[in-house]
Design a protein around this motif. Structure first.
Motif, mmCIF file in Angstrom:
data_model
loop_
_atom_site.group_PDB
_atom_site.id
_atom_site.type_symbol
_atom_site.label_atom_id
_atom_site.label_comp_id
_atom_site.label_asym_id
_atom_site.label_seq_id
_atom_site.Cartn_x
_atom_site.Cartn_y
_atom_site.Cartn_z
ATOM 1 N N SER A 1 21.883 16.710 26.734
ATOM 2 C CA SER A 1 21.551 16.068 25.458
ATOM 3 C C SER A 1 20.598 14.903 25.699
ATOM 4 C CB SER A 1 22.834 15.568 24.786
ATOM 5 O OG SER A 1 22.545 14.788 23.661
ATOM 6 N N ILE A 2 19.592 14.789 24.814
ATOM 7 C CA ILE A 2 18.673 13.656 24.922
ATOM 8 C C ILE A 2 19.434 12.355 24.701
ATOM 9 C CG2 ILE A 2 16.680 12.531 23.846
ATOM 10 C CD1 ILE A 2 15.554 15.287 23.252
ATOM 11 N N THR A 3 20.378 12.385 23.769
ATOM 12 C CA THR A 3 21.172 11.201 23.463
ATOM 13 C C THR A 3 22.624 11.473 23.810
ATOM 14 O OG1 THR A 3 19.671 10.667 21.631
ATOM 15 C CG2 THR A 3 21.805 9.542 21.673
ATOM 16 N N GLN A 4 23.154 10.760 24.764
ATOM 17 C CA GLN A 4 24.535 10.939 25.198
ATOM 18 C C GLN A 4 25.488 10.895 23.991
ATOM 19 O OE1 GLN A 4 25.807 11.455 28.347
ATOM 20 N NE2 GLN A 4 27.877 11.531 27.512
ATOM 21 N N GLY A 5 26.363 11.899 23.936
ATOM 22 C CA GLY A 5 27.359 11.944 22.890
ATOM 23 C C GLY A 5 26.941 12.717 21.669
ATOM 24 N N PHE A 6 25.682 13.085 21.555
ATOM 25 C CA PHE A 6 25.197 13.877 20.422
ATOM 26 C C PHE A 6 24.969 15.319 20.885
ATOM 27 C CE2 PHE A 6 24.415 9.599 19.111
ATOM 28 C CZ PHE A 6 24.530 9.607 17.713
ATOM 29 N N ASP A 7 25.315 16.278 20.004
ATOM 30 C CA ASP A 7 25.246 17.691 20.375
ATOM 31 C C ASP A 7 23.810 18.156 20.609
ATOM 32 O OD1 ASP A 7 27.976 17.946 20.215
ATOM 33 O OD2 ASP A 7 27.972 18.697 18.154
ATOM 34 N N ALA A 8 23.628 18.853 21.738
ATOM 35 C CA ALA A 8 22.388 19.566 22.029
ATOM 36 C C ALA A 8 22.737 21.050 22.029
ATOM 37 C CB ALA A 8 21.824 19.136 23.374
ATOM 38 N N ASP A 9 22.245 21.781 21.038
ATOM 39 C CA ASP A 9 22.672 23.166 20.818
ATOM 40 C C ASP A 9 21.567 24.142 21.192
ATOM 41 O OD1 ASP A 9 25.035 22.174 19.855
ATOM 42 O OD2 ASP A 9 24.444 22.315 17.735
ATOM 43 N N LEU A 10 21.957 25.194 21.960
ATOM 44 C CA LEU A 10 21.062 26.299 22.300
ATOM 45 C C LEU A 10 21.679 27.568 21.739
ATOM 46 C CD1 LEU A 10 18.607 27.496 23.805
ATOM 47 C CD2 LEU A 10 20.051 27.616 25.854
ATOM 48 N N TYR A 11 20.974 28.245 20.829
ATOM 49 C CA TYR A 11 21.471 29.453 20.177
ATOM 50 C C TYR A 11 20.723 30.665 20.753
ATOM 51 C CZ TYR A 11 23.440 26.283 16.667
ATOM 52 O OH TYR A 11 24.136 25.290 16.025
ATOM 53 N N ASP B 1 16.034 20.490 27.587
ATOM 54 C CA ASP B 1 15.368 21.771 27.831
ATOM 55 C C ASP B 1 16.400 22.722 28.416
ATOM 56 O OD1 ASP B 1 15.491 21.083 30.613
ATOM 57 O OD2 ASP B 1 13.562 20.053 30.436
ATOM 58 N N ALA B 2 15.972 23.932 28.813
ATOM 59 C CA ALA B 2 16.894 24.951 29.327
ATOM 60 C C ALA B 2 16.257 25.695 30.492
ATOM 61 C CB ALA B 2 17.283 25.922 28.215
ATOM 62 N N SER C 1 27.028 17.933 24.832
ATOM 63 C CA SER C 1 26.876 16.570 24.313
ATOM 64 C C SER C 1 26.765 15.555 25.456
ATOM 65 C CB SER C 1 28.054 16.207 23.402
ATOM 66 O OG SER C 1 29.287 16.306 24.113
ATOM 67 N N ASP C 2 26.599 16.105 26.678
ATOM 68 C CA ASP C 2 26.480 15.253 27.862
ATOM 69 C C ASP C 2 25.051 15.331 28.369
ATOM 70 O OD1 ASP C 2 26.965 13.686 30.067
ATOM 71 O OD2 ASP C 2 28.695 14.847 30.767
ATOM 72 N N THR C 3 24.700 14.423 29.259
ATOM 73 C CA THR C 3 23.369 14.462 29.855
ATOM 74 C C THR C 3 23.325 15.387 31.073
ATOM 75 O OG1 THR C 3 23.941 12.482 31.151
ATOM 76 C CG2 THR C 3 22.767 12.153 29.062
ATOM 77 N N LYS C 4 24.496 15.912 31.478
ATOM 78 C CA LYS C 4 24.562 16.871 32.571
ATOM 79 C C LYS C 4 24.528 18.293 32.002
ATOM 80 C CE LYS C 4 27.358 13.776 35.451
ATOM 81 N NZ LYS C 4 28.659 13.601 36.168
ATOM 82 N N GLU C 5 24.083 19.234 32.820
ATOM 83 C CA GLU C 5 23.926 20.600 32.327
ATOM 84 C C GLU C 5 25.262 21.311 32.149
ATOM 85 O OE1 GLU C 5 21.679 22.900 35.174
ATOM 86 O OE2 GLU C 5 23.432 23.279 36.418
ATOM 87 N N VAL C 6 25.261 22.302 31.239
ATOM 88 C CA VAL C 6 26.346 23.276 31.113
ATOM 89 C C VAL C 6 25.702 24.656 31.149
ATOM 90 C CG1 VAL C 6 27.901 21.768 29.834
ATOM 91 C CG2 VAL C 6 26.256 23.178 28.589
ATOM 92 N N THR C 7 26.450 25.644 31.598
ATOM 93 C CA THR C 7 25.860 26.967 31.831
ATOM 94 C C THR C 7 26.615 28.052 31.074
ATOM 95 O OG1 THR C 7 27.205 27.422 33.790
ATOM 96 C CG2 THR C 7 25.131 26.243 34.127
ATOM 97 N N LEU C 8 25.919 29.164 30.892
ATOM 98 C CA LEU C 8 26.481 30.353 30.242
ATOM 99 C C LEU C 8 26.047 31.575 31.026
ATOM 100 C CD1 LEU C 8 27.786 31.846 27.754
ATOM 101 C CD2 LEU C 8 25.491 31.829 26.750
ATOM 102 N N SER C 9 27.010 32.424 31.421
ATOM 103 C CA SER C 9 26.688 33.603 32.243
ATOM 104 C C SER C 9 27.287 34.859 31.631
ATOM 105 C CB SER C 9 27.220 33.427 33.670
ATOM 106 O OG SER C 9 26.609 32.332 34.311
#
Length: 275
Positions: free
Chosen positions: A97-107, A41-42, A7-15
């Motif tokens: 997230s395109i909009t700060q504070g709104f969930d950006a989900d990658l499944y 994007d991812a 939900s942030d404009t900074k990246e989060v990662t999954l390994s």
């Protein structure tokens, strides 16, 4: 299915977990997935490890990809492992997230990485299989009695062969304690029937093992097989050369025979006769 939410404009990662790979080989990674419309994007990375130098060699497999928000996409990428890499793991980046504070989900689901030049059929990892819990058809046998390291104990003074043939020792595999003086040990016993029984117990490292058997109902008694061979005080171990030096004793003739003269005579045909 894995959900990488941001939900942030900074990246989060999954390994996922690291796996061993072959340096210089070609691998294909594939997965199914989708995202919501708020995902920027991812990225997909391979984080390579060099066991020898303890360094990482990271390279980008796919940059700024975006999956469908209406259906599940199947995606694959083929790449080559660097020559100095012998292990590594994938890393998925949710770039924000395109909009700060709104969930950006990658499944993501059905992630597969294999040494192949093109995508092959998906197959589960061994870790994905669940062992069955129905044990009704399993062969079950008690090895130890409750609170003991052995199934049964042969008392001192009781013939061990007769004890093994008795109903006290079950058919199958069991560990039997022998308390007979000079043979006190825990024996690994395989009993086919009262007529055929085989057993073994370890001795000291230098002495090998002891074994017993009941064959056609006859107990052959305690027997030993050792690792050491003793020759006139010298010890030849299993890791040593089997060559053993022995002294050769030569018996000399008596002093009287030394005084005898030895003559040789050459005949006409060229042969030499010793007289």
């Amino acid at each position: 299915m894995l959900l990488l939410r941001n939900s942030d404009t900074k990246e989060v990662t999954l390994s996922p977990d690291a796996i061993d790979v072959i340096s210089g080989a070609t691998y294909t990674v594939q997965f199914d997935g989708f995202n919501n419309s708020n995902l920027v994007d991812a990225d997909l990375w391979f984080i390579g490890h060099d066991y020898g130098n303890k360094t990482n060699t990271n390279f980008l497999i796919a940059e700024k990809f975006k999956l469908s928000s209406l259906k599940c996409d199947h995606v694959s990428y083929t790449f080559k492992i660097p020559n100095n890499v012998d292990a590594g793991n994938l890393r998925f980046d949710n770039n924000g997230s395109i909009t700060q504070g709104f969930d950006a989900d990658l499944y993501l689901t059905n992630i597969k990485m294999a040494q192949e030049n093109k995508p092959g059929p998906y197959s589960k990892s061994l870790l994905d299989f669940t062992l069955g819990t129905d044990t009704s058809k399993w062969q079950k046998q008690e090895i130890f009695k409750s609170g003991s390291w052995s199934y049964a104990t042969c008392p001192n003074g009781t013939d061990f062969g007769n004890f093994l043939k008795s109903d006290t020792v079950p058919v199958g595999f069991s560990i039997i304690r022998d308390e007979n003086s000079g043979h006190i040990a825990d024996w690994n016993i395989i009993k086919e029937s009262s007529q055929f029984i085989y057993g073994m117990t370890s001795k000291s490292i230098a002495s090998g093992v002891d074994y017993v058997q009941v064959y056609n109902g006859t107990f052959s008694g305690y027997q030993s097989t050792g690792n050491d061979i003793k020759v006139t005080g010298a010890v030849v171990n299993g890791t040593d050369s089997p060559i053993v030096n022995k002294k050769l004793q030569i018996k000399l003739p008596s002093p009287e025979s030394l005084s005898r003269m030895v003559h040789q005579q050459e005949s006409q045909d060229g042969t030499i006769k010793v007289i």
